[in-house]
Design an enzyme around this catalytic site. Structure first.
Site, PDB file in Angstrom:
ATOM      1  N   ARG A   1      86.947  50.472  -3.780  1.00  0.00           N
ATOM      2  CA  ARG A   1      86.627  50.739  -5.011  1.00  0.00           C
ATOM      3  C   ARG A   1      85.417  51.977  -5.216  1.00  0.00           C
ATOM      4  O   ARG A   1      84.224  51.991  -4.696  1.00  0.00           O
ATOM      5  CB  ARG A   1      85.820  49.513  -5.712  1.00  0.00           C
ATOM      6  CG  ARG A   1      85.080  49.848  -7.174  1.00  0.00           C
ATOM      7  CD  ARG A   1      84.864  48.670  -7.826  1.00  0.00           C
ATOM      8  NE  ARG A   1      85.864  48.032  -8.437  1.00  0.00           N
ATOM      9  CZ  ARG A   1      85.950  46.898  -9.344  1.00  0.00           C
ATOM     10  NH1 ARG A   1      84.838  46.819  -9.911  1.00  0.00           N
ATOM     11  NH2 ARG A   1      86.940  46.514  -9.928  1.00  0.00           N
TER      12      ARG A   1
ATOM     13  N   HIS B   1      93.384  51.479 -12.259  1.00  0.00           N
ATOM     14  CA  HIS B   1      93.014  49.970 -11.670  1.00  0.00           C
ATOM     15  C   HIS B   1      94.445  49.245 -11.381  1.00  0.00           C
ATOM     16  O   HIS B   1      94.736  48.161 -12.277  1.00  0.00           O
ATOM     17  CB  HIS B   1      92.187  49.459 -12.730  1.00  0.00           C
ATOM     18  CG  HIS B   1      91.449  48.211 -12.195  1.00  0.00           C
ATOM     19  ND1 HIS B   1      91.506  47.699 -11.005  1.00  0.00           N
ATOM     20  CD2 HIS B   1      90.614  47.398 -12.772  1.00  0.00           C
ATOM     21  CE1 HIS B   1      90.662  46.658 -10.702  1.00  0.00           C
ATOM     22  NE2 HIS B   1      90.024  46.564 -11.854  1.00  0.00           N
TER      23      HIS B   1
ATOM     24  N   GLN C   1      94.729  45.264 -11.162  1.00  0.00           N
ATOM     25  CA  GLN C   1      94.529  44.657 -12.411  1.00  0.00           C
ATOM     26  C   GLN C   1      95.734  44.380 -13.040  1.00  0.00           C
ATOM     27  O   GLN C   1      96.088  43.261 -13.581  1.00  0.00           O
ATOM     28  CB  GLN C   1      93.214  45.291 -13.279  1.00  0.00           C
ATOM     29  CG  GLN C   1      93.065  44.423 -14.343  1.00  0.00           C
ATOM     30  CD  GLN C   1      92.262  43.269 -14.256  1.00  0.00           C
ATOM     31  OE1 GLN C   1      91.376  43.099 -13.778  1.00  0.00           O
ATOM     32  NE2 GLN C   1      92.996  42.114 -14.797  1.00  0.00           N
TER      33      GLN C   1
ATOM     34  N   ASP D   1      89.517  47.023 -23.291  1.00  0.00           N
ATOM     35  CA  ASP D   1      88.701  47.110 -22.185  1.00  0.00           C
ATOM     36  C   ASP D   1      87.357  47.570 -22.664  1.00  0.00           C
ATOM     37  O   ASP D   1      87.382  47.950 -23.674  1.00  0.00           O
ATOM     38  CB  ASP D   1      89.337  47.955 -21.079  1.00  0.00           C
ATOM     39  CG  ASP D   1      88.309  48.149 -19.787  1.00  0.00           C
ATOM     40  OD1 ASP D   1      87.571  47.051 -19.680  1.00  0.00           O
ATOM     41  OD2 ASP D   1      88.493  49.260 -19.235  1.00  0.00           O
TER      42      ASP D   1
ATOM     43  N   CYS E   1      90.461  42.562 -18.977  1.00  0.00           N
ATOM     44  CA  CYS E   1      90.363  42.612 -17.576  1.00  0.00           C
ATOM     45  C   CYS E   1      89.000  41.934 -17.010  1.00  0.00           C
ATOM     46  O   CYS E   1      88.936  41.664 -15.869  1.00  0.00           O
ATOM     47  CB  CYS E   1      90.524  43.961 -17.041  1.00  0.00           C
ATOM     48  SG  CYS E   1      89.454  45.063 -17.706  1.00  0.00           S
TER      49      CYS E   1
ATOM     50  N   ARG F   1      94.193  37.574 -10.392  1.00  0.00           N
ATOM     51  CA  ARG F   1      93.905  38.660  -9.382  1.00  0.00           C
ATOM     52  C   ARG F   1      93.910  38.281  -8.198  1.00  0.00           C
ATOM     53  O   ARG F   1      94.371  38.933  -7.043  1.00  0.00           O
ATOM     54  CB  ARG F   1      92.243  39.030  -9.766  1.00  0.00           C
ATOM     55  CG  ARG F   1      92.111  39.889 -11.120  1.00  0.00           C
ATOM     56  CD  ARG F   1      92.729  41.135 -11.015  1.00  0.00           C
ATOM     57  NE  ARG F   1      92.258  42.256  -9.860  1.00  0.00           N
ATOM     58  CZ  ARG F   1      90.822  42.664  -9.970  1.00  0.00           C
ATOM     59  NH1 ARG F   1      90.288  42.656 -11.040  1.00  0.00           N
ATOM     60  NH2 ARG F   1      90.702  43.398  -8.817  1.00  0.00           N
TER      61      ARG F   1
HETATM   62  N1  NVA Z   1      87.287  50.469 -17.353  1.00  0.00           N
HETATM   63  C1  NVA Z   1      86.150  49.431 -16.542  1.00  0.00           C
HETATM   64  C2  NVA Z   1      87.010  48.239 -15.904  1.00  0.00           C
HETATM   65  C3  NVA Z   1      86.307  47.495 -15.308  1.00  0.00           C
HETATM   66  C4  NVA Z   1      86.864  46.333 -14.396  1.00  0.00           C
HETATM   67  C5  NVA Z   1      85.313  50.495 -15.785  1.00  0.00           C
HETATM   68  O1  NVA Z   1      85.693  51.233 -15.072  1.00  0.00           O
HETATM   69  O2  NVA Z   1      84.343  49.762 -15.784  1.00  0.00           O
HETATM   70  N1   CP Z   2      88.122  43.454 -13.733  1.00  0.00           N
HETATM   71  C1   CP Z   2      87.604  43.577 -12.670  1.00  0.00           C
HETATM   72  O1   CP Z   2      88.087  44.650 -11.941  1.00  0.00           O
HETATM   73  O2   CP Z   2      86.298  42.921 -12.509  1.00  0.00           O
HETATM   74  P1   CP Z   2      85.147  43.302 -11.517  1.00  0.00           P
HETATM   75  O3   CP Z   2      84.586  44.775 -12.041  1.00  0.00           O
HETATM   76  O4   CP Z   2      84.286  42.098 -11.584  1.00  0.00           O
HETATM   77  O5   CP Z   2      85.847  43.376 -10.242  1.00  0.00           O
END
Ligand code: NVA
Ligand code: CP
Length: 306
Positions: free
Chosen positions: A102, A129, A132, A222, A262, A290
């Site tokens: 990540r 992502h 997801q 989101d 998500c 997930r």
């Molecule tokens: N768009 C959000 C998704 C979190 C799972 C982010 O990147 O923070």
């Molecule tokens: N949806 C998702 O990726 O959640 P986290 O940021 O908690 O991993």
């Protein structure tokens, strides 16, 4: 050997094969039959951003497959002190069997993958992502959405880009509604339109939430403020005025429409408390998926590696 960096890299058949495998392993696990598909294999999990679901689902997932996960936060590895991704990739490749990352830019992830001799999985970047979306697709299927007409309401971000890829690869209808100035990336959209020509997907881009949601059987959103955008909160909250998914907006969707998120969700911003709680059953099925989707992805990548 394959990596799982974006959905774009996979054919429709491959996506469906991974989903089938994920359902198979989910059913086995639910009936108490835990098979060690990845016995003694290790998964390195690099996190340069926060996470609840991604960390827990990958760590529990690899454990249930008979392997072991290592949580590697950039705060306490040498990555945080500037060791290059390409060196980290070559070191980890000598020790672990698979890596999940990540991070911020997709480029950084791709650089890591190009130096890695083990499969690499995207656990979220600023651009995509994809894991997801595999869970979201499983959830739509489980809740009887055979012919998805999806309305994505909100920011043109990593989730939106991944929805564009899934819809355009699998051939379903996706309506994306963002406020002006928060549109999806034009290169990603162009790619999606090219895939859509082959798959028959219908991609609609608008800035009118009612138009997007009208008759949709899946509504999703989101956060308006993704990780790394915290400083823009005040401006974004103003700019996204009128984009909350509330009962008024949901009432325009198909009467059996499901709502996906998500997570984490910010009530009163992208979704109302009422809509969230009304659809919480599906939302938490989505979160659970997930775990199952990623077990499918890991086993598929491991098998493909041979
Ligand atoms: N768009 C959000 C998704 C979190 C799972 C982010 O990147 O923070
Ligand atoms: N949806 C998702 O990726 O959640 P986290 O940021 O908690 O991993």
């Amino acid at each position: 050997m394959r990596h799982f960096l974006t959905i774009n890299d996979f054919s429709k058949e491959e996506i469906l094969e991974i989903i089938d495998l994920a359902f198979k392993i989910k059913n086995e696990t639910k009936s108490g039959e835990i098979k060690p598909y990845m016995k003694n294999k290790t998964l390195g999990m690099i996190f340069e951003k926060s996470s609840t679901r991604t960390r827990v689902s990958f760590e529990v997932g690899i454990y249930q497959l008979g392997g072991h996960g290592l949580f590697l936060s950039s705060n306490d590895t040498q990555l945080g002190r500037g060791e290059p991704m390409k060196d980290t990739a070559r070191v980890l490749s000598r020790m672990v069997d698979m890596v999940m990352i990540r991070t911020f830019s997709q480029k950084k992830l791709e650089e890591f993958a190009s130096f890695s001799s083990v499969p690499v999985i995207n656990g979220l970047t600023d651009e995509y992502h994809p894991v997801q979306l595999m869970a979201d697709f499983m959830t739509m299927k489980e809740h009887g959405v055979e012919k998805p007409v999806v309305a994505y309401v909100g920011d043109g971000n990593n989730m939106t880009h991944s929805w564009l890829m899934l819809a355009s690869k699998l051939g379903f209808e996706l309506r994306v509604v963002t406020p002006k100035g928060y549109e999806v990336d034009s290169v990603v959209l162009q790619k999606a339109q090219e895939f859509a020509k082959i798959s028959g997907a219908k991609i609609v881009i608008t800035d009118e939430p009612k138009e997007a949601v009208s008759g949709a059987n899946v509504v999703t959103t989101d956060t308006w403020i993704s990780m790394g955008q915290e400083d823009e909160k005040e401006k974004r909250v103003k700019d996204f005025d009128g984009f909350i998914v509330d009962e008024n907006l949901m009432s325009l969707a198909d009467e059996k429409a499901i709502f996906l998120h998500c997570l984490p969700a910010y009530r009163g911003y992208e979704v109302s408390e009422e809509v969230f709680e009304k659809h919480s059953n599906v939302i938490f099925d989505e979160a659970e998926n997930r775990l199952h989707a990623q077990k499918g992805i890991m086993v598929w990548l491991d098998r493909t590696r041979g």
